[in-house]
Design a protein around this motif. Structure first.
Motif, PDB file in Angstrom:
ATOM      1  N   PRO A 182      12.792   4.361 -21.387  1.00  0.00           N
ATOM      2  CA  PRO A 182      13.751   3.493 -20.700  1.00  0.00           C
ATOM      3  C   PRO A 182      14.158   4.122 -19.363  1.00  0.00           C
ATOM      4  O   PRO A 182      14.138   5.346 -19.208  1.00  0.00           O
ATOM      5  N   ARG A 183      14.533   3.290 -18.432  1.00  0.00           N
ATOM      6  CA  ARG A 183      14.871   3.784 -17.090  1.00  0.00           C
ATOM      7  C   ARG A 183      16.083   4.698 -17.084  1.00  0.00           C
ATOM      8  O   ARG A 183      16.214   5.565 -16.229  1.00  0.00           O
ATOM      9  N   TRP A 184      16.985   4.541 -18.025  1.00  0.00           N
ATOM     10  CA  TRP A 184      18.216   5.317 -18.053  1.00  0.00           C
ATOM     11  C   TRP A 184      18.013   6.708 -18.651  1.00  0.00           C
ATOM     12  O   TRP A 184      18.875   7.575 -18.495  1.00  0.00           O
ATOM     13  N   LEU A 185      16.908   6.951 -19.306  1.00  0.00           N
ATOM     14  CA  LEU A 185      16.736   8.180 -20.076  1.00  0.00           C
ATOM     15  C   LEU A 185      16.695   9.431 -19.192  1.00  0.00           C
ATOM     16  O   LEU A 185      17.443  10.388 -19.428  1.00  0.00           O
ATOM     17  N   ALA A 186      15.839   9.465 -18.208  1.00  0.00           N
ATOM     18  CA  ALA A 186      15.696  10.659 -17.368  1.00  0.00           C
ATOM     19  C   ALA A 186      16.985  10.990 -16.603  1.00  0.00           C
ATOM     20  O   ALA A 186      17.420  12.156 -16.614  1.00  0.00           O
ATOM     21  N   PRO A 187      17.628  10.026 -15.944  1.00  0.00           N
ATOM     22  CA  PRO A 187      18.878  10.369 -15.255  1.00  0.00           C
ATOM     23  C   PRO A 187      19.969  10.849 -16.214  1.00  0.00           C
ATOM     24  O   PRO A 187      20.698  11.793 -15.909  1.00  0.00           O
ATOM     25  N   THR A 188      20.068  10.228 -17.379  1.00  0.00           N
ATOM     26  CA  THR A 188      21.075  10.645 -18.355  1.00  0.00           C
ATOM     27  C   THR A 188      20.792  12.059 -18.846  1.00  0.00           C
ATOM     28  O   THR A 188      21.717  12.865 -19.011  1.00  0.00           O
ATOM     29  N   MET A 189      19.535  12.378 -19.046  1.00  0.00           N
ATOM     30  CA  MET A 189      19.136  13.700 -19.507  1.00  0.00           C
ATOM     31  C   MET A 189      19.511  14.762 -18.468  1.00  0.00           C
ATOM     32  O   MET A 189      20.140  15.772 -18.802  1.00  0.00           O
ATOM     33  N   VAL A 190      19.171  14.525 -17.228  1.00  0.00           N
ATOM     34  CA  VAL A 190      19.452  15.501 -16.168  1.00  0.00           C
ATOM     35  C   VAL A 190      20.951  15.634 -15.935  1.00  0.00           C
ATOM     36  O   VAL A 190      21.473  16.742 -15.781  1.00  0.00           O
ATOM     37  N   VAL A 191      21.663  14.521 -15.923  1.00  0.00           N
ATOM     38  CA  VAL A 191      23.119  14.565 -15.722  1.00  0.00           C
ATOM     39  C   VAL A 191      23.797  15.316 -16.866  1.00  0.00           C
ATOM     40  O   VAL A 191      24.739  16.089 -16.646  1.00  0.00           O
ATOM     41  N   SER A 192      23.301  15.143 -18.063  1.00  0.00           N
ATOM     42  CA  SER A 192      23.864  15.849 -19.213  1.00  0.00           C
ATOM     43  C   SER A 192      23.680  17.357 -19.067  1.00  0.00           C
ATOM     44  O   SER A 192      24.605  18.135 -19.332  1.00  0.00           O
ATOM     45  N   TRP A 193      22.497  17.784 -18.622  1.00  0.00           N
ATOM     46  CA  TRP A 193      22.266  19.215 -18.395  1.00  0.00           C
ATOM     47  C   TRP A 193      23.198  19.753 -17.318  1.00  0.00           C
ATOM     48  O   TRP A 193      23.788  20.820 -17.471  1.00  0.00           O
ATOM     49  N   ILE A 194      23.323  19.013 -16.231  1.00  0.00           N
ATOM     50  CA  ILE A 194      24.160  19.472 -15.112  1.00  0.00           C
ATOM     51  C   ILE A 194      25.617  19.564 -15.539  1.00  0.00           C
ATOM     52  O   ILE A 194      26.302  20.551 -15.218  1.00  0.00           O
ATOM     53  N   ILE A 195      26.113  18.560 -16.251  1.00  0.00           N
ATOM     54  CA  ILE A 195      27.506  18.600 -16.711  1.00  0.00           C
ATOM     55  C   ILE A 195      27.728  19.794 -17.629  1.00  0.00           C
ATOM     56  O   ILE A 195      28.732  20.498 -17.512  1.00  0.00           O
ATOM     57  N   GLY A 196      26.792  20.051 -18.544  1.00  0.00           N
ATOM     58  CA  GLY A 196      26.936  21.177 -19.459  1.00  0.00           C
ATOM     59  C   GLY A 196      26.969  22.504 -18.738  1.00  0.00           C
ATOM     60  O   GLY A 196      27.817  23.368 -19.012  1.00  0.00           O
ATOM     61  N   ILE A 197      26.059  22.690 -17.786  1.00  0.00           N
ATOM     62  CA  ILE A 197      26.019  23.952 -17.038  1.00  0.00           C
ATOM     63  C   ILE A 197      27.266  24.103 -16.173  1.00  0.00           C
ATOM     64  O   ILE A 197      27.864  25.181 -16.109  1.00  0.00           O
ATOM     65  N   LEU A 198      27.665  23.025 -15.502  1.00  0.00           N
ATOM     66  CA  LEU A 198      28.877  23.105 -14.668  1.00  0.00           C
ATOM     67  C   LEU A 198      30.129  23.356 -15.510  1.00  0.00           C
ATOM     68  O   LEU A 198      31.027  24.085 -15.096  1.00  0.00           O
ATOM     69  N   TRP A 199      30.198  22.752 -16.683  1.00  0.00           N
ATOM     70  CA  TRP A 199      31.365  22.933 -17.556  1.00  0.00           C
ATOM     71  C   TRP A 199      31.523  24.415 -17.918  1.00  0.00           C
ATOM     72  O   TRP A 199      32.601  24.981 -17.821  1.00  0.00           O
ATOM     73  N   ILE A 200      30.412  25.029 -18.320  1.00  0.00           N
ATOM     74  CA  ILE A 200      30.456  26.448 -18.690  1.00  0.00           C
ATOM     75  C   ILE A 200      30.734  27.314 -17.467  1.00  0.00           C
ATOM     76  O   ILE A 200      31.532  28.264 -17.535  1.00  0.00           O
ATOM     77  N   ALA A 201      30.116  27.001 -16.333  1.00  0.00           N
ATOM     78  CA  ALA A 201      30.315  27.801 -15.115  1.00  0.00           C
ATOM     79  C   ALA A 201      31.762  27.713 -14.643  1.00  0.00           C
ATOM     80  O   ALA A 201      32.362  28.738 -14.280  1.00  0.00           O
TER      81      ALA A 201
END
Length: 81
Positions: A25-44
């Motif tokens: 689905p078109r939403w899968l890749a952006p959601t996946m990348v945004v989820s990684w970025i949010i997780g890394i930024l949250w911890i940082a």
């Protein structure tokens, strides 16, 4: 003279594989990348500013929240075709 052995059933032929290519689905890749970025930024952000308004009250739960976002991104990446 013994009779030759014959097959009672027809030879098995597997069903034809569909030539249809599965597409993510078109939403899968952006959601996946945004989820990684949010997780890394949250911890940082928790490590850089542990007393920030939202982060200070959660203490070490911030690590769990960050890793949940990262793991969610990894789970989504298993669905990516």
């Amino acid at each position: 003279m013994p009779k030759p052995k014959t097959r009672k059933k027809a030879v098995y032929t597997p069903p034809q594989k569909s030539q249809e290519v599965k597409i993510s689905p078109r939403w899968l890749a952006p959601t996946m990348v945004v989820s990684w970025i949010i997780g890394i930024l949250w911890i940082a952000i928790y490590y850089v500013a542990p007393q920030a308004p939202l982060f200070g009250t959660l203490a070490n739960w911030n690590l769990l929240i960050g890793f949940v976002f990262i793991i969610f991104g990894v789970v989504l990446s298993t669905r990516w075709r």
